[in-house]
Scaffold this active site. Structure first.
Site, short mmCIF file in Angstrom:
data_model
loop_
_atom_site.label_atom_id
_atom_site.label_comp_id
_atom_site.label_asym_id
_atom_site.label_seq_id
_atom_site.Cartn_x
_atom_site.Cartn_y
_atom_site.Cartn_z
N LYS A 85 0.74 -1.19 -0.09
CA LYS A 85 -0.03 -0.02 0.07
C LYS A 85 1.02 1.33 0.02
O LYS A 85 1.92 1.43 0.65
CB LYS A 85 -0.84 -0.17 1.21
CG LYS A 85 -1.84 1.10 1.37
CD LYS A 85 -3.06 0.90 0.48
CE LYS A 85 -3.97 2.14 0.45
NZ LYS A 85 -3.69 3.27 -0.51
N LYS A 109 5.23 1.97 8.94
CA LYS A 109 3.90 2.55 9.32
C LYS A 109 2.74 1.47 9.50
O LYS A 109 1.97 1.65 10.39
CB LYS A 109 3.62 3.56 8.51
CG LYS A 109 2.76 4.76 8.74
CD LYS A 109 2.26 5.62 7.52
CE LYS A 109 3.71 6.41 7.37
NZ LYS A 109 3.39 7.51 6.17
N LYS A 121 5.47 2.50 -2.64
CA LYS A 121 5.18 4.04 -3.20
C LYS A 121 5.37 4.10 -4.73
O LYS A 121 6.27 3.23 -5.06
CB LYS A 121 6.43 4.73 -2.19
CG LYS A 121 6.12 6.15 -2.17
CD LYS A 121 5.00 6.47 -1.27
CE LYS A 121 4.75 7.87 -1.01
NZ LYS A 121 3.71 8.17 0.12
N THR A 205 -4.86 12.18 7.17
CA THR A 205 -3.55 12.61 7.81
C THR A 205 -3.63 13.76 8.71
O THR A 205 -2.84 13.57 9.95
CB THR A 205 -2.61 12.80 6.50
OG1 THR A 205 -2.66 11.64 5.68
CG2 THR A 205 -1.02 12.89 7.08
N ASN A 236 -2.48 19.85 1.39
CA ASN A 236 -3.69 19.23 2.02
C ASN A 236 -3.36 18.90 3.65
O ASN A 236 -4.38 19.42 4.26
CB ASN A 236 -3.92 17.85 1.07
CG ASN A 236 -5.10 17.19 1.69
OD1 ASN A 236 -6.26 17.32 1.69
ND2 ASN A 236 -4.72 15.90 2.46
N SER A 363 -7.14 4.97 4.53
CA SER A 363 -7.11 4.01 3.27
C SER A 363 -7.70 2.55 3.49
O SER A 363 -8.14 2.11 2.61
CB SER A 363 -5.81 4.20 2.64
OG SER A 363 -5.51 5.53 2.03
#
Length: 431
Positions: A85, A109, A121, A205, A236, A363
């Site tokens: 992810k 994470k 990523k 986030t 954001n 997510s």
């Protein structure tokens, strides 16, 4: 806007955030954490690089009729705990080294938060701020075509990242659906609500960072109201965070964007600044003279939140910071050398793989909802996110206290433990 905003001259150049090698930073702390756990060197050798790394060229027909070829990447660090992810960033300074490091950080994470994913990523070397909507759509679709063989809802699930958003995720979803010839909302997260997105994903986030700060305040017996906070980054993550802090009574005394920064020790008018920023989070252009990002980091505050790019707090400026607490909302903003100096000064650093994990947590919630075909309310999402962030923070703090290490290393220890144990159970390595 109040008249006493402090300003200085700025060269207004795009900030160069490649001063440190992200992969070297990742591997350096990874090695320390492996040693803390007493694992064999083969664990470090196995985790220091991604399991898979794809480098691609994407031809895009530009609006002027010419075809331009863009370089892109996708790294899959480890899939022992589940499908990988990770976000996709559009930025002119994207490198293979950075993408590999970010994939590793994402694995840790997911381990810290107990999510059944591995890390991945992606990135494309481009300047999205100078591209038209049509060019961005063709680039987004081209990326999906290039990586379609290694991604999917049970393989690798992309998401938004720097300079990408829900519209770009929608284009990518549509392209993937055309390639696979069936509807697959679980292929990508951070989608618009109308296409299977989750309530609370866009702000996840920022909310995760906020909940982390609230937890620190609770454990230290301090109030959030009245705290002086600097937020470096006004996109954001930084924009939403600054707004939430402002609404809860904290004084956001400084913010920055890619072109410069502004500071006001009595507190900035955040709603006004948000109403005037452009789609890339740029607001400093409203002022004739601004601080540089480097100057903002050295301004006095209680809490410093680097929420933009990596490698901004280094050995060179760590002694110049005038804060009591750093919460890493960006990925890899503090170098290892800086961490040592900050620890000596008694400045606590809440690490990125803990503090900014709200995005991957929600997510994951979005992916679960897509798989179930049942969607949650925003209140349910935020309640479950808050529980995750609180529990993850306490686990990292307990590990830090147990081993007598800083929170950054403790977060790596927590993340590595989950990935390494799963890898051993699969017979890949021996601990």
């Amino acid at each position: 806007m109040e008249n006493n905003v402090q300003v200085k001259a700025s060269e207004k150049e795009r900030q160069d955030y490649k001063k440190q090698s992200p992969q070297e930073e990742f591997q350096s702390i990874l090695k320390e954490a492996v040693a803390v756990l007493g694992y064999s060197d083969e664990v470090f050798q196995f985790l220091k690089e991604p399991m898979r790394f794809l480098e691609i060229n994407i031809p895009v027909r530009m609006d002027n009729g010419r075809t331009e070829v863009f370089r892109g990447y996708r790294a899959q660090h480890n899939d022992a705990n589940g499908p990988t992810k990770g976000g996709i960033r559009f930025h002119p300074d994207v490198t293979a080294d950075e993408v590999k490091a970010l994939a590793g950080w994402m694995s840790l994470k997911c381990g810290v938060t107990g999510i059944p994913y591995g890390g991945a990523k992606g990135g494309i070397v481009c300047e999205p701020r100078s591209m038209s909507t049509g060019e961005l759509e063709r680039l987004s679709r081209g990326y999906v075509r290039a990586v379609s063989q290694i991604v999917g809802p049970t393989k690798d699930i992309p998401a938004p990242d720097m300079y990408t958003n829900s519209q770009i995720m929608a284009w990518m979803l549509d392209e993937y659906d055309h390639i696979r010839e069936f509807d697959s909302p679980g292929f990508i997260t951070g989608k618009p609500l109308a296409l299977g997105g989750s309530q609370g994903r866009e702000t996840a986030t920022s909310k995760g960072v906020l909940y982390t700060l609230q937890t620190v305040c609770q454990l230290r017996g301090k109030k959030l109201k009245g705290l002086k906070v600097i937020v470096q980054g006004f996109g954001n993550v930084g924009g939403y965070l600054a707004y939430y802090l402002h609404e809860l009574g904290a004084k956001v005394v400084g913010i920055s964007d890619a072109l410069g920064a502004i500071y006001d020790e009595s507190g900035l008018d955040i709603p006004y600044l948000l109403s005037r920023r452009d789609s890339f989070g740029i607001v400093s252009g409203l002022f004739d003279d601004v601080l540089t990002n480097e100057e903002l980091l050295q301004k006095e505050c209680d809490v410093l939140v680097p929420a933009a790019i990596g490698g901004v707090i280094t050995e060179d400026n760590a002694d110049l910071l005038k804060c009591q607490l750093i919460i890493e909302a960006a990925n890899g903003p503090t170098t290892k050398g800086a961490l040592r100096k900050l620890s000596e000064r008694g400045i606590t650093v809440v690490p990125d793989i803990l503090a900014n994990s709200g995005g991957v947590v929600v997510s994951y919630f979005e992916w679960c909802q897509n798989n179930q075909g049942y969607y949650w309310t925003e209140e349910t999402v935020e309640e479950r996110l808050k529980e995750k962030m609180y529990a993850s923070f306490l686990a990292v703090k307990e590990t830090a206290d147990q081993f007598g290490i800083d929170m950054k290393t403790a977060a790596y220890v927590e993340g590595i433990r989950k990935v390494a144990e799963a890898s051993e159970l699969r017979g890949w390595i021996s601990l």
